[in-house]
Design a protein around this motif. Sequence first.
Motif, PDB file in Angstrom:
ATOM      1  N   TYR A 180     -90.314 -25.581 -17.307  1.00 57.17           N
ATOM      2  CA  TYR A 180     -89.849 -25.295 -15.951  1.00 57.17           C
ATOM      3  C   TYR A 180     -88.958 -24.055 -15.936  1.00 57.17           C
ATOM      4  N   PHE A 181     -87.958 -24.037 -16.817  1.00 56.79           N
ATOM      5  CA  PHE A 181     -87.012 -22.925 -16.788  1.00 56.79           C
ATOM      6  C   PHE A 181     -87.593 -21.638 -17.351  1.00 56.79           C
ATOM      7  N   LEU A 215     -89.274 -20.269 -14.314  1.00 60.98           N
ATOM      8  CA  LEU A 215     -88.242 -19.842 -13.373  1.00 60.98           C
ATOM      9  C   LEU A 215     -87.574 -18.549 -13.846  1.00 60.98           C
TER      10      LEU A 215
END
Length: 157
Positions: free
Chosen positions: A37-38, A41
């Motif tokens: 996820y990061f 992002l």
Amino acid sequence: MKTTKTGKIIIVSSAWGKMASPYAEIYCSAKFAIEGYFEGLAAALRSFNIRVCLVEPGKVNTGFVDPFHVGLVSGAQDDTVDDIDRRQLRYLNDHVKAAPGVTPDAVAEAITTRCLDVDEPVFRHLLPVEVLDEVPTAAADITGETVIGILRKSIEN
């Protein structure tokens, strides 16, 4: 942060989010999800001058892994568990206990010096790097067999 086009997001994950551990698959998969996820992002936010720092400590000397050790010992003593699993659980428990750890202060120091005090920090921060020497080699192997070999060493004697 997007409006001001500046900022830093700091996440503390785990080295087990980069390379898994046998018998800790659920924990590792949760960390893999956080890292994925990061990572996505971080790429999206770079255009806004927002940096994402992912701090990945190995063992941190806090007592957090104590329940993990209890589970390994319990499984290794359970007669209903296959002999191979019991042997591997004992060896993994010894392997994890023997691994050097970092202090919470060392994690905080890394966050400060590698993420906060740097204008353009890199995304990933393994702690301590010398303990995780196998991670770059494993990550470079597209077949995954290097990772399997490394992980098997943690459970086989």
